[in-house]
Design a protein around this motif. Structure first.
Motif, PDB file in Angstrom:
ATOM      1  N   PRO A   3      -5.801  -9.525   0.854  1.00 52.93           N
ATOM      2  CA  PRO A   3      -6.253  -9.865   2.211  1.00 52.93           C
ATOM      3  C   PRO A   3      -6.965 -11.209   2.290  1.00 52.93           C
ATOM      4  O   PRO A   3      -6.770 -11.966   3.253  1.00 52.93           O
ATOM      5  CB  PRO A   3      -7.196  -8.709   2.557  1.00 52.93           C
ATOM      6  CG  PRO A   3      -6.694  -7.559   1.746  1.00 52.93           C
ATOM      7  CD  PRO A   3      -6.230  -8.171   0.448  1.00 52.93           C
ATOM      8  N   TRP A   4      -7.786 -11.532   1.271  1.00 53.00           N
ATOM      9  CA  TRP A   4      -8.456 -12.835   1.322  1.00 53.00           C
ATOM     10  C   TRP A   4      -7.432 -13.968   1.247  1.00 53.00           C
ATOM     11  O   TRP A   4      -7.505 -14.935   2.008  1.00 53.00           O
ATOM     12  CB  TRP A   4      -9.441 -12.979   0.158  1.00 53.00           C
ATOM     13  CG  TRP A   4     -10.030 -14.360   0.138  1.00 53.00           C
ATOM     14  CD1 TRP A   4     -11.094 -14.818   0.842  1.00 53.00           C
ATOM     15  CD2 TRP A   4      -9.506 -15.492  -0.590  1.00 53.00           C
ATOM     16  NE1 TRP A   4     -11.287 -16.166   0.615  1.00 53.00           N
ATOM     17  CE2 TRP A   4     -10.340 -16.591  -0.261  1.00 53.00           C
ATOM     18  CE3 TRP A   4      -8.455 -15.681  -1.472  1.00 53.00           C
ATOM     19  CZ2 TRP A   4     -10.124 -17.869  -0.800  1.00 53.00           C
ATOM     20  CZ3 TRP A   4      -8.244 -16.936  -1.996  1.00 53.00           C
ATOM     21  CH2 TRP A   4      -9.070 -18.017  -1.663  1.00 53.00           C
ATOM     22  N   ARG A  37     -12.498 -17.762  -6.854  1.00 54.13           N
ATOM     23  CA  ARG A  37     -11.418 -16.799  -7.025  1.00 54.13           C
ATOM     24  C   ARG A  37     -10.569 -17.096  -8.257  1.00 54.13           C
ATOM     25  O   ARG A  37      -9.568 -16.415  -8.495  1.00 54.13           O
ATOM     26  CB  ARG A  37     -10.520 -16.815  -5.780  1.00 54.13           C
ATOM     27  CG  ARG A  37     -11.203 -16.313  -4.516  1.00 54.13           C
ATOM     28  CD  ARG A  37     -11.186 -14.797  -4.457  1.00 54.13           C
ATOM     29  NE  ARG A  37     -11.839 -14.279  -3.264  1.00 54.13           N
ATOM     30  CZ  ARG A  37     -11.788 -13.003  -2.884  1.00 54.13           C
ATOM     31  NH1 ARG A  37     -11.111 -12.126  -3.614  1.00 54.13           N
ATOM     32  NH2 ARG A  37     -12.411 -12.593  -1.802  1.00 54.13           N
ATOM     33  N   GLN A  51      -9.920 -14.232 -10.851  1.00 56.54           N
ATOM     34  CA  GLN A  51      -9.003 -13.202 -10.364  1.00 56.54           C
ATOM     35  C   GLN A  51      -7.549 -13.629 -10.497  1.00 56.54           C
ATOM     36  O   GLN A  51      -6.690 -12.845 -10.912  1.00 56.54           O
ATOM     37  CB  GLN A  51      -9.300 -12.889  -8.900  1.00 56.54           C
ATOM     38  CG  GLN A  51     -10.552 -12.057  -8.675  1.00 56.54           C
ATOM     39  CD  GLN A  51     -10.772 -11.822  -7.190  1.00 56.54           C
ATOM     40  OE1 GLN A  51     -11.104 -12.738  -6.445  1.00 56.54           O
ATOM     41  NE2 GLN A  51     -10.587 -10.589  -6.756  1.00 56.54           N
ATOM     42  N   ARG A  77      -5.279  -1.529  -6.432  1.00 57.70           N
ATOM     43  CA  ARG A  77      -6.173  -1.416  -5.274  1.00 57.70           C
ATOM     44  C   ARG A  77      -6.937  -2.708  -5.032  1.00 57.70           C
ATOM     45  O   ARG A  77      -7.173  -3.103  -3.883  1.00 57.70           O
ATOM     46  CB  ARG A  77      -7.124  -0.237  -5.467  1.00 57.70           C
ATOM     47  CG  ARG A  77      -6.432   1.114  -5.286  1.00 57.70           C
ATOM     48  CD  ARG A  77      -7.375   2.272  -5.537  1.00 57.70           C
ATOM     49  NE  ARG A  77      -6.741   3.546  -5.197  1.00 57.70           N
ATOM     50  CZ  ARG A  77      -7.165   4.726  -5.621  1.00 57.70           C
ATOM     51  NH1 ARG A  77      -8.239   4.805  -6.410  1.00 57.70           N
ATOM     52  NH2 ARG A  77      -6.544   5.833  -5.268  1.00 57.70           N
ATOM     53  N   SER A  78      -7.323  -3.372  -6.101  1.00 58.77           N
ATOM     54  CA  SER A  78      -8.021  -4.644  -5.921  1.00 58.77           C
ATOM     55  C   SER A  78      -7.110  -5.686  -5.278  1.00 58.77           C
ATOM     56  O   SER A  78      -7.565  -6.540  -4.516  1.00 58.77           O
ATOM     57  CB  SER A  78      -8.549  -5.159  -7.259  1.00 58.77           C
ATOM     58  OG  SER A  78      -7.499  -5.668  -8.078  1.00 58.77           O
ATOM     59  N   TYR A  79      -5.822  -5.596  -5.553  1.00 61.05           N
ATOM     60  CA  TYR A  79      -4.868  -6.536  -4.963  1.00 61.05           C
ATOM     61  C   TYR A  79      -4.725  -6.322  -3.456  1.00 61.05           C
ATOM     62  O   TYR A  79      -4.689  -7.290  -2.687  1.00 61.05           O
ATOM     63  CB  TYR A  79      -3.494  -6.378  -5.612  1.00 61.05           C
ATOM     64  CG  TYR A  79      -3.385  -6.944  -7.013  1.00 61.05           C
ATOM     65  CD1 TYR A  79      -4.397  -7.715  -7.588  1.00 61.05           C
ATOM     66  CD2 TYR A  79      -2.247  -6.700  -7.780  1.00 61.05           C
ATOM     67  CE1 TYR A  79      -4.272  -8.226  -8.861  1.00 61.05           C
ATOM     68  CE2 TYR A  79      -2.116  -7.223  -9.062  1.00 61.05           C
ATOM     69  CZ  TYR A  79      -3.131  -7.969  -9.604  1.00 61.05           C
ATOM     70  OH  TYR A  79      -3.009  -8.487 -10.866  1.00 61.05           O
ATOM     71  N   ARG A  98       0.835  -1.204   0.000  1.00 60.95           N
ATOM     72  CA  ARG A  98       0.000   0.000   0.000  1.00 60.95           C
ATOM     73  C   ARG A  98       0.869   1.253   0.000  1.00 60.95           C
ATOM     74  O   ARG A  98       0.554   2.245  -0.677  1.00 60.95           O
ATOM     75  CB  ARG A  98      -0.936  -0.016   1.203  1.00 60.95           C
ATOM     76  CG  ARG A  98      -1.974  -1.141   1.158  1.00 60.95           C
ATOM     77  CD  ARG A  98      -2.978  -1.041   2.297  1.00 60.95           C
ATOM     78  NE  ARG A  98      -3.925  -2.154   2.230  1.00 60.95           N
ATOM     79  CZ  ARG A  98      -3.865  -3.243   2.995  1.00 60.95           C
ATOM     80  NH1 ARG A  98      -2.891  -3.356   3.911  1.00 60.95           N
ATOM     81  NH2 ARG A  98      -4.749  -4.208   2.872  1.00 60.95           N
ATOM     82  N   ASP A 151      -6.784  -4.509  -1.445  1.00 65.96           N
ATOM     83  CA  ASP A 151      -8.039  -4.360  -0.700  1.00 65.96           C
ATOM     84  C   ASP A 151      -8.925  -5.594  -0.748  1.00 65.96           C
ATOM     85  O   ASP A 151      -9.811  -5.749   0.106  1.00 65.96           O
ATOM     86  CB  ASP A 151      -8.840  -3.167  -1.248  1.00 65.96           C
ATOM     87  CG  ASP A 151      -8.146  -1.834  -1.014  1.00 65.96           C
ATOM     88  OD1 ASP A 151      -7.317  -1.763  -0.084  1.00 65.96           O
ATOM     89  OD2 ASP A 151      -8.421  -0.874  -1.764  1.00 65.96           O
ATOM     90  N   ASP A 152      -8.698  -6.483  -1.728  1.00 65.81           N
ATOM     91  CA  ASP A 152      -9.587  -7.629  -1.881  1.00 65.81           C
ATOM     92  C   ASP A 152      -8.824  -8.947  -1.985  1.00 65.81           C
ATOM     93  O   ASP A 152      -8.789  -9.729  -1.042  1.00 65.81           O
ATOM     94  CB  ASP A 152     -10.478  -7.438  -3.112  1.00 65.81           C
ATOM     95  CG  ASP A 152     -11.395  -8.635  -3.352  1.00 65.81           C
ATOM     96  OD1 ASP A 152     -11.842  -9.260  -2.364  1.00 65.81           O
ATOM     97  OD2 ASP A 152     -11.650  -8.967  -4.524  1.00 65.81           O
ATOM     98  N   LEU A 153      -8.196  -9.196  -3.136  1.00 64.35           N
ATOM     99  CA  LEU A 153      -7.564 -10.493  -3.358  1.00 64.35           C
ATOM    100  C   LEU A 153      -6.452 -10.762  -2.350  1.00 64.35           C
ATOM    101  O   LEU A 153      -6.374 -11.861  -1.787  1.00 64.35           O
ATOM    102  CB  LEU A 153      -7.009 -10.566  -4.790  1.00 64.35           C
ATOM    103  CG  LEU A 153      -6.320 -11.885  -5.172  1.00 64.35           C
ATOM    104  CD1 LEU A 153      -7.262 -13.069  -5.022  1.00 64.35           C
ATOM    105  CD2 LEU A 153      -5.772 -11.801  -6.597  1.00 64.35           C
TER     106      LEU A 153
END
Length: 251
Positions: free
Chosen positions: A232-233, A202, A205, A224-226, A145, A228-230
């Protein structure tokens, strides 16, 4: 190795001893060039360099300068990525199931004495292997980040970040399921397919990330998708399945 990249590899092989001298123990290729899938003008040169002592800041600056020079001289490549470590760390118990495995199983010797001869034989279903190779994604995400926030607001500045983070995420997804796949590979598309067989929700993605690992875009929304989403999951699922990687010393 594609013929177009032979001059690049030859130059790297010749110049590494020139810039590091007696401090150089060995060097290795990894990624698309030794695998034979590199694309002219789109693929980067991936090197791992082992020094006889722990690298200094000056050693890291030397690696960056060499990479910049090779990238400027050879239009066949789109950047140079150099991993720089001390020989003792690569052979240490702490790195046996991480950097040691990487050298022994995913790297191609370029020059010097191959450290793989001093490393164990690995099995894809060894539990420590999955934990220690990619079990630190959660610790990486805050740094990612910061790098995104600090990058220039240009497509050119974001493309290397997309490539790097895409590759890291795909490799993490693959090692999450590596024991069930019962093998290893350095091909990002194979990795994504192996992951998708076990995590269909997933799969798309990770397949997209594999494509960007080879042919990145400079899209802020992707980054940001990396984070904020993929990312952290994937970090949470990895910790649940394999646990968390042992902390490493700060370079």
């Amino acid at each position: 190795m594609p013929d177009a990249f032979r001059p690049v590899v030859a130059a790297a092989r010749a110049r590494l001893p020139e810039v590091y001298g007696a401090r150089l123990h060995s060097a290795y290729l990894y990624g698309s060039i030794p695998r034979g899938t590199a694309r002219v003008g789109r693929s980067d040169l991936d090197l791992l360099v082992a020094l006889r002592a722990e690298p200094t800041d000056a050693d890291r600056r030397t690696a960056r300068a060499l990479g910049t020079a090779l990238d400027a001289e050879f239009t066949q490549i789109d950047g140079v990525g150099t991993l720089l470590y001390g020989r003792d760390r690569l052979l240490s118990d702490l790195e046996r199931y991480d950097l040691g495995w990487f050298v022994a199983c995913l790297c191609t010797p370029l020059l010097g004495d191959d450290l793989a001869a001093r490393l164990p034989r690995y099995r894809p279903d060894d539990p420590p292997l999955a934990r220690e190779t990619n079990g630190d994604l959660d610790r990486c995400l805050p740094r990612w980040r910061e790098r995104i926030a600090a990058a220039e607001d240009t497509e050119a500045a974001r493309r290397p970040l997309v490539r790097f983070m895409s590759r890291h995420l795909v490799r993490t997804g693959f090692t999450l399921v590596m024991a069930r796949w019962r093998g290893w590979t350095s091909d990002l598309h194979e990795m994504a397919d192996a992951f998708g067989a076990h995590y269909p929700a997933r799969a798309a993605q990770l397949r997209t990330a594999a494509r960007y690992g080879y042919d990145p875009v400079g899209d802020l929304a992707v980054l940001r998708s990396y984070v904020d989403d993929l990312g952290p999951w994937l970090a949470g699922e990895y910790a649940r399945v394999h646990g968390v990687k042992a902390p490493r010393p700060t370079p």
